[in-house]
Design a protein around this motif. Structure first.
Motif, short mmCIF file in Angstrom:
data_model
loop_
_atom_site.label_atom_id
_atom_site.label_comp_id
_atom_site.label_asym_id
_atom_site.label_seq_id
_atom_site.Cartn_x
_atom_site.Cartn_y
_atom_site.Cartn_z
N ASP A 149 0.94 -1.19 -0.05
CA ASP A 149 -0.19 -0.02 0.03
C ASP A 149 0.89 1.21 0.09
O ASP A 149 0.87 2.25 0.93
N VAL A 150 1.94 1.52 -1.02
CA VAL A 150 2.73 2.37 -1.28
C VAL A 150 1.91 3.93 -1.55
O VAL A 150 1.36 3.70 -2.45
N SER A 151 2.16 4.65 -0.63
CA SER A 151 1.70 6.05 -1.11
C SER A 151 2.27 7.07 -0.10
O SER A 151 2.95 6.94 0.83
N VAL A 169 4.64 4.56 8.18
CA VAL A 169 3.78 4.45 9.35
C VAL A 169 2.68 3.57 9.18
O VAL A 169 2.01 3.38 10.12
N ASP A 170 2.20 2.95 8.19
CA ASP A 170 1.52 1.72 7.99
C ASP A 170 2.04 0.78 7.39
O ASP A 170 2.22 0.72 6.21
N ALA A 171 1.97 -0.36 8.45
CA ALA A 171 2.35 -1.70 7.87
C ALA A 171 1.62 -2.83 7.70
O ALA A 171 1.77 -3.94 7.79
N GLU A 172 0.33 -2.25 7.71
CA GLU A 172 -0.92 -3.23 7.86
C GLU A 172 -0.95 -4.21 6.77
O GLU A 172 -1.59 -5.30 7.02
N THR A 173 -0.55 -3.87 5.59
CA THR A 173 -0.83 -4.73 4.44
C THR A 173 0.67 -5.42 4.04
O THR A 173 0.70 -6.22 3.10
#
Length: 416
Positions: A149-151, A169-173
């Protein structure tokens, strides 16, 4: 259902937070005034024991998975936010279950990309942010991490001597593998290109993108920048046996990109006429580690490069090239760096972190000297910068001002 707190270093003050209240309804007394990005989840910043935590309300299984993934990435020394813990088993006052909360430590002096565009920035800001994201993506891919989910939304950005450094900051996926296939890397790049185009279109619709900037054209730059950097770091190079100096040249190029070469694979043809060199293991932070060793300053890579350049200039100007480097560095720290950073009044200390302030004062001195046609003393440059430039800058430690959630948005993208 009993409240459960999973943390490597539990803080008893966590028990004082209103876990029986949905996160979006938490009272203002618990919250910190920091800009929030756009997220599919509810995210709030809270003050706790003298620090600021980001709290994300999310399903328990996802919160626990992301917490463990962030811990793994931190152990690999990758640029991510610091995981603090997971709070699960929450119920509201009526006994109804609530989602768990993932806790991460807020990265000081960092901002979401939308907050950066709310300020008065250079026209090439979007390009510089994409450069920073490409560097982050290369570092993650080298470690075997597929983001998924690169953004721009899923990263935080810190100023780094005129450029930016990006943090995940977001490693959810995300998924961690021994190594990534070309297909996995290309999939991440496709996701990045589409997400960034949409994010920049949102900014354009809100009037935050410079006039004439093309979101599609800018978004494709991440593929170009990533590919150039990846090839430089991992691609083999062939040269004649007599050109052994090119081994050192290759290492220097990698160092200039902010990477160290930990191991090289060198092989020759059967007749020994040609040598092939390929970096085997690369790691980030060549300049920052050297500066830390010499001065104890722990700063971003570009900041470290700028500070080391000034240190080298100080060494040359004082004809101390033959002295012990650590002794000269100690003198530079006491006579140059600290007088600049300590010249800032207490009420302005939260504007910029010290290393970025130092960089900006040096830039300001250069512009003053160019305008005056002579070398402006450092003391004059500091005084002028503190009185004319620094007061107008946003406070990046406390980040007072625009809440980026309120900025006009055409499409919704997630971040932390």
């Amino acid at each position: 259902m009993a409240l459960s707190i999973t943390a490597s270093r539990p803080d008893p003050a966590l028990l004082d937070l209103p876990w029986d209240t949905p996160l979006e309804d938490w009272p203002e007394e618990y919250l910190a005034a920091l800009p929030r990005g756009i997220s599919r989840h509810v995210v709030r910043f809270v003050k706790l024991s003298g620090r600021v935590l980001a709290v994300k309300e999310i399903k328990t299984v996802l919160a626990e998975r992301e917490y463990q993934m962030l811990r793994l990435l931190r152990r690999l020394d990758l640029p991510t936010v610091e995981p603090v813990g997971v709070v699960s088993g929450r119920v509201d006052k009526a006994g109804e279950p609530l989602d768990a909360c993932l806790l991460t430590r807020h990265l000081q002096f960092s901002l979401p990309y939308r907050a950066l565009f709310s300020q008065s920035l250079r026209p090439d800001t979007a390009t510089r942010l994409i450069d920073a994201l490409a560097v982050l993506l290369v570092k993650l891919h080298l470690a075997g991490f597929w983001w998924g989910d690169v953004s721009l939304s899923n990263a935080l950005f810190r100023r780094d001597a005129g450029a930016f450094a990006a943090y995940l900051v977001d490693a959810e996926t995300g998924e961690l593998h021994q190594s990534l296939t070309d297909g996995q890397r290309e999939h991440d790049l496709d996701i990045a290109r589409v997400n960034i185009a949409g994010e920049l279109m949102d900014l354009e619709a809100g009037g935050y993108l410079p006039e004439g900037a093309d979101p599609i054209e800018i978004s494709t730059q991440i593929v170009t920048r990533y590919t150039e950097l990846w090839n430089e770091l991992t691609g083999p190079e062939r040269f004649e046996q007599g050109d052994r100096w090119r081994v050192d040249e290759r290492i220097r190029r990698l160092n200039e990109l902010g990477f160290d070469v930990d191991e090289l694979s060198i092989s020759t043809d059967f007749d020994g006429t040609q040598i092939q060199i390929q970096p085997k293991v690369v790691d980030a932070g060549h300049h920052s580690r050297r500066l830390l060793r010499l001065t104890g300053l722990d700063v971003e890579e570009n900041q470290a490069r700028r500070l080391l350049n000034d240190l080298d200039a100080y060494r040359a100007a004082n004809d101390r090239q033959n002295e012990d480097e650590e002794i000269v560095a100690h003198d530079w720290l006491a006579k140059v760096y600290e007088p600049i950073t300590r010249a800032v009044p207490r009420d302005l200390a939260g504007k910029l972190e010290p290393a970025e302030l130092f960089h900006e004062v040096l830039e300001h001195r250069w512009y003053m000297s160019e305008h005056a046609g002579r070398d402006v003393p450092l003391e004059d440059a500091i005084a002028d910068y503190v009185s004319t430039v620094l007061p107008s800058k946003p406070d990046e430690m406390a980040v007072v001002g625009v809440d980026t959630v309120e900025m006009p948005v055409v499409a919704m993208f997630d971040d932390d």
